[in-house]
Design an enzyme around this catalytic site. Structure first.
Site, PDB file in Angstrom:
ATOM      1  N   GLY A 170       0.796  -1.226   0.000  1.00 24.79           N
ATOM      2  CA  GLY A 170       0.000   0.000   0.000  1.00 24.79           C
ATOM      3  C   GLY A 170       0.827   1.274   0.000  1.00 24.79           C
ATOM      4  N   SER A 210       2.210  -3.350  -3.612  1.00 25.26           N
ATOM      5  CA  SER A 210       2.190  -2.295  -4.636  1.00 25.26           C
ATOM      6  C   SER A 210       2.336  -2.821  -6.060  1.00 25.26           C
ATOM      7  CB  SER A 210       3.247  -1.222  -4.325  1.00 25.26           C
ATOM      8  OG  SER A 210       2.946  -0.592  -3.092  1.00 25.26           O
TER       9      SER A 210
HETATM   10  O1  LIG Z   1      -2.722  -8.581   0.069  1.00 25.51           O
HETATM   11  C1  LIG Z   1      -2.252  -7.705  -0.651  1.00 25.51           C
HETATM   12  C2  LIG Z   1      -1.121  -6.913  -0.246  1.00 25.51           C
HETATM   13  O2  LIG Z   1      -1.218  -6.482   1.068  1.00 25.51           O
HETATM   14  C3  LIG Z   1      -0.710  -5.853  -1.206  1.00 25.51           C
HETATM   15  O3  LIG Z   1      -1.461  -4.676  -1.092  1.00 25.51           O
HETATM   16  P1  LIG Z   1      -1.208  -3.497  -2.140  1.00 25.51           P
HETATM   17  O4  LIG Z   1      -1.243  -4.126  -3.504  1.00 25.51           O
HETATM   18  O5  LIG Z   1      -2.321  -2.517  -1.919  1.00 25.51           O
HETATM   19  O6  LIG Z   1       0.144  -2.938  -1.834  1.00 25.51           O
END
Ligand SMILES: O=C[C@H](O)COP(=O)(O)O
Length: 247
Positions: A170, A210
């Protein structure tokens, strides 16, 4: 290596009936790489909606389970209840649960065993904090998290490992292809040493943190990256491009 590419969409605590139906419709109507296994994980309130709304061949995952089959456990959901509702996968050990809800390695391992015993597939998350990475402890942390599961689970055929460095989740700071491949390779070597040759050869190891439609293709080319666990980008139409990253 012949491992089928796997992409999971973890919606986390996002969405409404309307927006989740829109995301699912987008997947239902898209041309998706038929060689990629696709699993979406909406909040538990929307699991049945997702199962009923999604086209055949696309699977649904819970974001968590409890490790008991039934009983006085307010607010929890069991693996058997998920199976009963046509949900075939669960994410377990996500860092947001390990950190915010203080789930330890033993609890994650116990839930993994319960899920597998009930016939669910498990997307088992592992990953280090920035502090641990900077202290050179990435592999030590990740293998410690996996070892707790290996102590309880011998058959890894329904386990998919998701390596998610916490500092990349994130944040928009994706791990470099080299950083990701290095850890994935180490996880595969660990599987060979601690679980079995077969687990090392067949277990899918996903990268999460991400991932976007822009960075997914380079990551997908790495020898030990067998797919992605996607958070924020799984809520957007471009999730389709990530699913098709390995085409
Ligand atoms: O489960 C997914 C991960 O925590 C990745 O989250 P993100 O793609 O928003 O960074």
């Amino acid at each position: 290596m012949g491992r089928q590419f796997f992409v999971g969409g973890n919606f986390k605590m996002n969405g409404t009936v309307k927006s989740i139906k829109e995301i699912l419709d987008n997947l239902n109507n898209a041309k998706l790489d038929s060689n990629t296994e696709v699993v979406v994980a909406p909040p538990s309130l929307y699991l049945l909606l997702a199962r009923e709304h999604l086209r055949k061949g696309l699977e649904v995952a819970a974001q968590n389970i409890f490790d008991k089959p039934s009983g006085a456990f307010t607010g929890e959901i069991s693996a058997d209840q998920l199976k009963d509702s046509g949900i075939t996968w669960t994410i377990l050990g996500h860092s947001e649960r390990r950190v915010i809800l203080q789930e330890d390695d033993q609890f994650v391992a116990s839930k993994t065993k319960a899920a597998l015993d009930s016939g669910l597939g498990v997307i088992l998350c592992c990953g280090e904090s920035l502090e641990q990475r900077e202290a050179g402890k990435t592999i030590e942390v990740v293998t410690r998290q996996l070892k707790a599961v290996a102590d309880k689970v011998k058959d890894w055929s329904k386990v998919v490992v998701a390596y998610e460095p916490i500092w990349a989740i994130g944040t928009g700071k994706v791990a470099t292809t080299e950083q990701a491949q290095e850890v994935h390779k180490a996880i595969r070597e660990w599987l060979k040493k601690e679980v079995s040759d077969e687990a090392a050869e067949k277990t899918r190891i996903l990268y999460g943190g991400s991932v976007t439609e822009k960075n997914c293709k380079e990551l997908a080319k790495q020898a030990d990256i067998d797919g992605f666990l996607v958070g924020g980008a799984s809520l957007k139409p471009a999730f389709v491009d990530i699913i098709n990253a390995n085409e």
